[in-house]
Design an enzyme around this catalytic site. Structure first.
Site, PDB file in Angstrom:
ATOM      1  N   LYS A  18       6.849   3.139  -0.023  1.00 38.45           N
ATOM      2  CA  LYS A  18       7.784   3.119   1.113  1.00 38.45           C
ATOM      3  C   LYS A  18       7.884   4.532   1.718  1.00 38.45           C
ATOM      4  O   LYS A  18       6.877   5.234   1.719  1.00 38.45           O
ATOM      5  CB  LYS A  18       9.132   2.553   0.667  1.00 38.45           C
ATOM      6  CG  LYS A  18       8.956   1.208  -0.058  1.00 38.45           C
ATOM      7  CD  LYS A  18      10.223   0.475  -0.334  1.00 38.45           C
ATOM      8  CE  LYS A  18       9.905  -0.850  -1.036  1.00 38.45           C
ATOM      9  NZ  LYS A  18      11.082  -1.658  -1.285  1.00 38.45           N
ATOM     10  N   HIS A  36       5.835  -6.445   5.390  1.00 38.02           N
ATOM     11  CA  HIS A  36       6.876  -6.208   4.379  1.00 38.02           C
ATOM     12  C   HIS A  36       8.249  -6.557   4.976  1.00 38.02           C
ATOM     13  O   HIS A  36       8.488  -6.352   6.170  1.00 38.02           O
ATOM     14  CB  HIS A  36       6.846  -4.744   3.923  1.00 38.02           C
ATOM     15  CG  HIS A  36       7.697  -4.515   2.722  1.00 38.02           C
ATOM     16  ND1 HIS A  36       9.053  -4.337   2.811  1.00 38.02           N
ATOM     17  CD2 HIS A  36       7.389  -4.490   1.408  1.00 38.02           C
ATOM     18  CE1 HIS A  36       9.543  -4.200   1.582  1.00 38.02           C
ATOM     19  NE2 HIS A  36       8.558  -4.289   0.712  1.00 38.02           N
ATOM     20  N   GLU A  56       7.805 -11.665  -2.138  1.00 32.79           N
ATOM     21  CA  GLU A  56       8.911 -10.736  -2.362  1.00 32.79           C
ATOM     22  C   GLU A  56      10.206 -11.360  -1.846  1.00 32.79           C
ATOM     23  O   GLU A  56      10.508 -11.262  -0.642  1.00 32.79           O
ATOM     24  CB  GLU A  56       8.654  -9.419  -1.622  1.00 32.79           C
ATOM     25  CG  GLU A  56       7.409  -8.704  -2.085  1.00 32.79           C
ATOM     26  CD  GLU A  56       7.526  -7.201  -1.922  1.00 32.79           C
ATOM     27  OE1 GLU A  56       7.172  -6.502  -2.871  1.00 32.79           O
ATOM     28  OE2 GLU A  56       7.992  -6.736  -0.875  1.00 32.79           O
ATOM     29  N   SER A 114      12.186  -5.603  -7.608  1.00 29.12           N
ATOM     30  CA  SER A 114      12.789  -5.057  -8.828  1.00 29.12           C
ATOM     31  C   SER A 114      11.946  -5.322 -10.077  1.00 29.12           C
ATOM     32  O   SER A 114      12.490  -5.525 -11.159  1.00 29.12           O
ATOM     33  CB  SER A 114      14.218  -5.587  -9.010  1.00 29.12           C
ATOM     34  OG  SER A 114      15.013  -5.234  -7.888  1.00 29.12           O
TER      35      SER A 114
END
Ligand code: 13P
Length: 255
Positions: free
Chosen positions: A15, A98, A170, A216
């Protein structure tokens, strides 16, 4: 399910973290720790880190990815980076769609589709991200949301090209929140993604596509997630920023 038909891939998504010198230091530390990995290891890094990252990983088994790219080869698109630019640098992977790009930068399935096709045309391997919001899960429309994203994001992508594409599941509610999907929840949706691909492209193609879980994922939960039949790897945010936290995930995927 026979996982040997596809590669296990552990990718870090850094990121907006790490300057070029920090990128070099992290990759220099990580390289010896993952050199015997029995899975693909990728670090997706900010554009300005790409040169340093490619240099630092030369001769290692770590591959480098970008975190986005535009769909045109060149033109009046201030601030954008084209797939051709990445390809010429020798960058093999690119993250597309994303949820942070969808949420904060107006990315839509239409633009994810354009970027995916352009990346593939330039010879890059896209990591296409899909996932439902918490609200959508609570309304019990996870499968509709995922099927729609898969169909739209991969519209007009050939079977040959889909095999070069990695899909990252995700769930948006699990990103950076410390809330991981349970291994069963991850399997349920990754299995659904494969079934959707099978409807679109046939089972053989679907079996060849690597599907990652992201959200996570860490040293403590990775083993259980990666043991699931349709979870072929991970797309790791926070835990990819520290070599000692990323290495155990690579080790778990190598088993
Ligand atoms: P975290 O691992 O920090 O939850 O981020 C996941 C992610 O968004 C990877 O692309």
């Amino acid at each position: 399910m026979d996982k040997s038909k596809r590669s296990a891939v552990i990718a870090g998504n850094w990121k907006m973290n790490k300057t070029p010198s920090e990128a070099k230091a992290l990759l220099n530390e990580l390289a010896p720790m993952v050199k015997d990995a029995d899975c693909e290891v990728i670090a997706c890094v900010p554009f300005v880190d790409l040169t340093a990252a490619l240099e630092a990983t030369e001769g290692t088994n770590i591959k480098i990815g970008a975190e986005n790219c535009h769909w045109e080869e060149s033109g009046a698109f201030t601030g954008e980076i084209s797939p051709k630019m990445l390809a010429e640098m020798g960058v093999p992977y690119v993250v597309l769609g994303h949820s942070e790009r969808r949420q904060y930068f107006g990315e839509t399935d239409e633009t994810v589709n354009k970027r995916t096709k352009a990346a593939l045309k330039a010879g890059l391997k896209p990591i296409v991200c899909v996932g439902e919001l918490l609200w959508e899960r609570e309304c019990d429309i996870t499968e509709e949301v995922i099927a729609r994203q898969i169909k739209l994001d991969l519209f007009d992508v050939s079977a040959e090209d889909v095999k070069k594409t990695i899909i990252a599941y995700e769930p948006v509610w699990a990103i950076g929140t410390g809330k991981t999907a349970t291994a069963d929840q991850a399997q349920e949706v990754c299995g659904f993604i494969r079934a959707t691909l099978a409807k679109l492209y046939g089972q053989d193609v679907a079996d060849a596509v690597t599907i990652q879980y992201g959200g996570s994922m860490n040293a403590d939960n990775c083993e259980e997630l990666l043991a699931k039949p349709d979870v072929d790897g991970g797309l790791i945010g926070g835990a990819s920023l520290v070599a000692a936290k990323f290495q155990p995930i690579v080790a778990a995927a190598s088993k």
